[in-house]
Design a protein around this motif. Sequence first.
Motif, PDB file in Angstrom:
ATOM      1  N   LEU A   1       1.338   3.739  -3.048  1.00 16.88           N
ATOM      2  CA  LEU A   1       0.817   5.100  -2.951  1.00 16.88           C
ATOM      3  C   LEU A   1       1.910   6.132  -3.185  1.00 16.88           C
ATOM      4  CD1 LEU A   1      -1.631   4.933   0.072  1.00 16.88           C
ATOM      5  CD2 LEU A   1      -2.200   5.304  -2.311  1.00 16.88           C
TER       6      LEU A   1
ATOM      7  N   MET B   1      -6.863   2.030   8.455  1.00 16.76           N
ATOM      8  CA  MET B   1      -5.544   1.519   8.101  1.00 16.76           C
ATOM      9  C   MET B   1      -4.542   2.052   9.125  1.00 16.76           C
ATOM     10  SD  MET B   1      -4.350   3.809   4.894  1.00 16.76           S
ATOM     11  CE  MET B   1      -5.514   3.124   3.763  1.00 16.76           C
TER      12      MET B   1
ATOM     13  N   VAL C   1      -5.156   0.224  -4.655  1.00 17.97           N
ATOM     14  CA  VAL C   1      -3.941   0.147  -3.840  1.00 17.97           C
ATOM     15  C   VAL C   1      -4.294   0.356  -2.371  1.00 17.97           C
ATOM     16  CG1 VAL C   1      -1.749   1.268  -3.308  1.00 17.97           C
ATOM     17  CG2 VAL C   1      -2.398   0.907  -5.669  1.00 17.97           C
ATOM     18  N   LEU C   2      -5.118   1.391  -2.127  1.00 13.93           N
ATOM     19  CA  LEU C   2      -5.499   1.729  -0.751  1.00 13.93           C
ATOM     20  C   LEU C   2      -6.200   0.583  -0.044  1.00 13.93           C
ATOM     21  CD1 LEU C   2      -6.898   5.328  -0.772  1.00 13.93           C
ATOM     22  CD2 LEU C   2      -5.223   4.378   0.783  1.00 13.93           C
ATOM     23  N   LEU C   3      -7.065  -0.091  -0.778  1.00  9.06           N
ATOM     24  CA  LEU C   3      -7.825  -1.173  -0.167  1.00  9.06           C
ATOM     25  C   LEU C   3      -7.003  -2.452  -0.097  1.00  9.06           C
ATOM     26  CD1 LEU C   3     -11.222  -0.505  -1.944  1.00  9.06           C
ATOM     27  CD2 LEU C   3     -10.699  -0.088   0.447  1.00  9.06           C
TER      28      LEU C   3
ATOM     29  N   ILE D   1       0.833  -1.205   0.000  1.00  2.24           N
ATOM     30  CA  ILE D   1       0.000   0.000   0.000  1.00  2.24           C
ATOM     31  C   ILE D   1       0.863   1.249   0.000  1.00  2.24           C
ATOM     32  CG2 ILE D   1      -1.704   1.323   1.306  1.00  2.24           C
ATOM     33  CD1 ILE D   1      -2.973  -1.229   2.172  1.00  2.24           C
TER      34      ILE D   1
ATOM     35  N   HIS E   1      -8.936  12.861   5.246  1.00  2.00           N
ATOM     36  CA  HIS E   1     -10.108  12.154   4.740  1.00  2.00           C
ATOM     37  C   HIS E   1      -9.914  10.652   4.792  1.00  2.00           C
ATOM     38  CE1 HIS E   1     -12.049  15.762   3.747  1.00  2.00           C
ATOM     39  NE2 HIS E   1     -11.187  16.124   2.815  1.00  2.00           N
ATOM     40  N   LEU E   2      -8.700  10.236   4.459  1.00  2.00           N
ATOM     41  CA  LEU E   2      -8.415   8.802   4.490  1.00  2.00           C
ATOM     42  C   LEU E   2      -8.479   8.273   5.913  1.00  2.00           C
ATOM     43  CD1 LEU E   2      -5.490   8.039   2.067  1.00  2.00           C
ATOM     44  CD2 LEU E   2      -7.810   7.179   2.052  1.00  2.00           C
TER      45      LEU E   2
ATOM     46  N   GLN F   1       2.588   6.240  -6.820  1.00  2.00           N
ATOM     47  CA  GLN F   1       1.508   6.918  -7.548  1.00  2.00           C
ATOM     48  C   GLN F   1       1.553   8.424  -7.328  1.00  2.00           C
ATOM     49  OE1 GLN F   1      -2.267   5.209  -6.595  1.00  2.00           O
ATOM     50  NE2 GLN F   1      -2.022   3.538  -8.054  1.00  2.00           N
TER      51      GLN F   1
ATOM     52  N   ASN G   1      -7.416   3.076  -9.601  1.00  2.00           N
ATOM     53  CA  ASN G   1      -6.143   2.422  -9.275  1.00  2.00           C
ATOM     54  C   ASN G   1      -5.708   2.754  -7.857  1.00  2.00           C
ATOM     55  OD1 ASN G   1      -5.933   1.189 -11.686  1.00  2.00           O
ATOM     56  ND2 ASN G   1      -4.512   2.671 -12.588  1.00  2.00           N
ATOM     57  N   ARG G   2      -5.841   4.032  -7.505  1.00  2.00           N
ATOM     58  CA  ARG G   2      -5.405   4.438  -6.176  1.00  2.00           C
ATOM     59  C   ARG G   2      -6.255   3.763  -5.103  1.00  2.00           C
ATOM     60  NH1 ARG G   2      -5.017  10.043  -3.103  1.00  2.00           N
ATOM     61  NH2 ARG G   2      -7.227   9.652  -3.040  1.00  2.00           N
TER      62      ARG G   2
ATOM     63  N   GLU H   1      -7.398   6.616 -12.717  1.00  2.00           N
ATOM     64  CA  GLU H   1      -6.352   6.825 -11.707  1.00  2.00           C
ATOM     65  C   GLU H   1      -6.926   6.700 -10.296  1.00  2.00           C
ATOM     66  OE1 GLU H   1      -3.875   9.841 -14.561  1.00  2.00           O
ATOM     67  OE2 GLU H   1      -4.770  10.627 -12.738  1.00  2.00           O
TER      68      GLU H   1
ATOM     69  N   SER I   1     -11.980   7.907   7.093  1.00  4.72           N
ATOM     70  CA  SER I   1     -12.969   7.066   6.415  1.00  4.72           C
ATOM     71  C   SER I   1     -12.484   5.665   6.084  1.00  4.72           C
ATOM     72  CB  SER I   1     -13.487   7.757   5.149  1.00  4.72           C
ATOM     73  OG  SER I   1     -12.438   8.017   4.271  1.00  4.72           O
TER      74      SER I   1
ATOM     75  N   ILE J   1     -12.591   9.998  -0.701  1.00  2.39           N
ATOM     76  CA  ILE J   1     -11.356   9.355  -1.115  1.00  2.39           C
ATOM     77  C   ILE J   1     -11.026   9.651  -2.576  1.00  2.39           C
ATOM     78  CG2 ILE J   1     -11.464   7.512   0.604  1.00  2.39           C
ATOM     79  CD1 ILE J   1     -12.211   5.658  -1.770  1.00  2.39           C
TER      80      ILE J   1
ATOM     81  N   ILE K   1       1.479  10.892 -10.421  1.00  2.00           N
ATOM     82  CA  ILE K   1       0.387  11.844 -10.640  1.00  2.00           C
ATOM     83  C   ILE K   1       0.903  13.274 -10.661  1.00  2.00           C
ATOM     84  CG2 ILE K   1      -1.619  12.833  -9.484  1.00  2.00           C
ATOM     85  CD1 ILE K   1      -2.103   9.744  -8.727  1.00  2.00           C
TER      86      ILE K   1
END
Lengths: 260, 271
Positions: A21, A103, B138-140, A17, A96-97, A24, B134-135, B131, A100, B122, A28
């Motif tokens: 991330l 993790m 990955v997060l899950l 993860i 936000h993560l 990414q 995909n993110r 995108e 919600s 999210i 991005i």
Amino acid sequence: MTRANTDLGNALAAWRIWIGLGWQDIQIRYQRTLLGPWWVTMGQMVTFIVMGMLFSAVLRTDVRQYMPYLSISIVTWNLFASIILESPLIFIDAKHLILSVRMPLLVHVLRSIVRQFLVFLHNFLAVVVVCLYFEQPVNESWFLLPLSVFLLLGIALPCSVALAILGARFRDAQPILGIATQVLFFLTPIVWRWQDLPLASKWWVTINPLHHMLELVRAPLLGSWPDSDSLFIVFLMMILLNLWAWGIFILFRSRVPYWI
Amino acid sequence: MGHLYFIPLACALLDLNMASVFLDQVCVDFPVYYGRQRSLRGTLLHWKIGGVLSRDLDNQFMVRSLDHVTVQFHDGDRIGLIGDNGAGKSTLIRIIAGILEPTSGEFTCQGSLASILTLATILDGEMTGYENINRALVLLGVAKNRWSHLLNDIEQFTELGDFLSLPIKTYSSGMQLRLSFALMTLHQPDIVLLDEVFAAGDATFRDKAKARLEKITNNCGILVVAHHAMAEIQRLCNKVLWLERGKVHRFGSTESVVAEYLATRRQVPSE
């Protein structure tokens, strides 16, 4: 304590993860740009050339020796500075993560470290170009670099954890750290060389932990072994900072979702 | 520290496919910071000066959101959460979701979890639909070999077509809802938490979303729904937990609690 352990264990187990991330994030950020992440490398090159020409003249040093020194110093310093400056915002940006998705909190910190490290690697290519251009000889001391990088990341992680928690609780932590970083940039031998300092002022450098961290990367690349004192200090710092940050994490981990 | 790696593994091995949620005397206090308390400089200064200045800084506001809540949910329970605004429904859902930790009290939870708490948050507006997908994958923590299958599923469900290649800030709110809803309902978890979902979307999508959600809620072990519409609660739930100012007011079968709740509510408008 056990919950902090679980958080760390789950965070390490979820390496897919945070590596994913962090990767990414870089993709991005540079997606719709022409050169992508090479912009960073290009920007670094320009900085090196301008600063190298200017300061080699001001400090009356040979540009052939000065440029490799400067480029390594700046790139390594940028890694420290960006970690110090971005860490206080880690939990705030991931608000936000955090609120919600369940993790481990450390995932967010590790993601940020991965991102900074990837930028560092891009910048490092600029260093390689400079070293090749000025025909810096390949030396066996280069083999020390993986250890140096390991030690630096071993210091970056606990600092990042502590600063992220601090930044979540106190919103002005980031600007204050910004000022501190600027001051440290001038206090640390980055642009100037510690060898040029008069003997009576050497202690300025000796007590600066950042100098020893820089030296761990710089000395091997410039073809000499770093001082064993530097190695020892950095190693000790890594252990102490990890213990300290772990204590902070145990104490305040569960409060972070309430603060952000 | 090798044993740390085995905590998730051990959880997976011990999974007996029986979802359960236990709360014992759970309290949640939200600290409310204002002005200087948010400031590191102010706090450091206040240490040094002390005395008069410190008085208003020490006056920590706490909002008690959950007050000694003790409940147990077992496999097969369909729980409806009711209560006025600010009664603690969302806080309770966040506790069960493992997002907030109780200030005091014990909380344990067994079973995999999906909390459909906040739908839009999210998503990143600058990123394209793909995108974002995909993110989210990955997060899950979805394994790479399942990606194409899930991507197909999302494409079919959302019917967004070529829009998925555009940044989602160009989407209408209904389109964003489609995407976030598809992402939040990827998994079949043991415990499903819903905090007032159906908000927007056209009629055809609402039916589709309902069907998809129903499939998940029917197959899960425990369902917890917070809702203001009693009709929805009566349709979905077999037990109702009525919260009042953070305390458990009633906890029992749907018919009795909803009847009592409606009876008290009916008096209010007639005043």
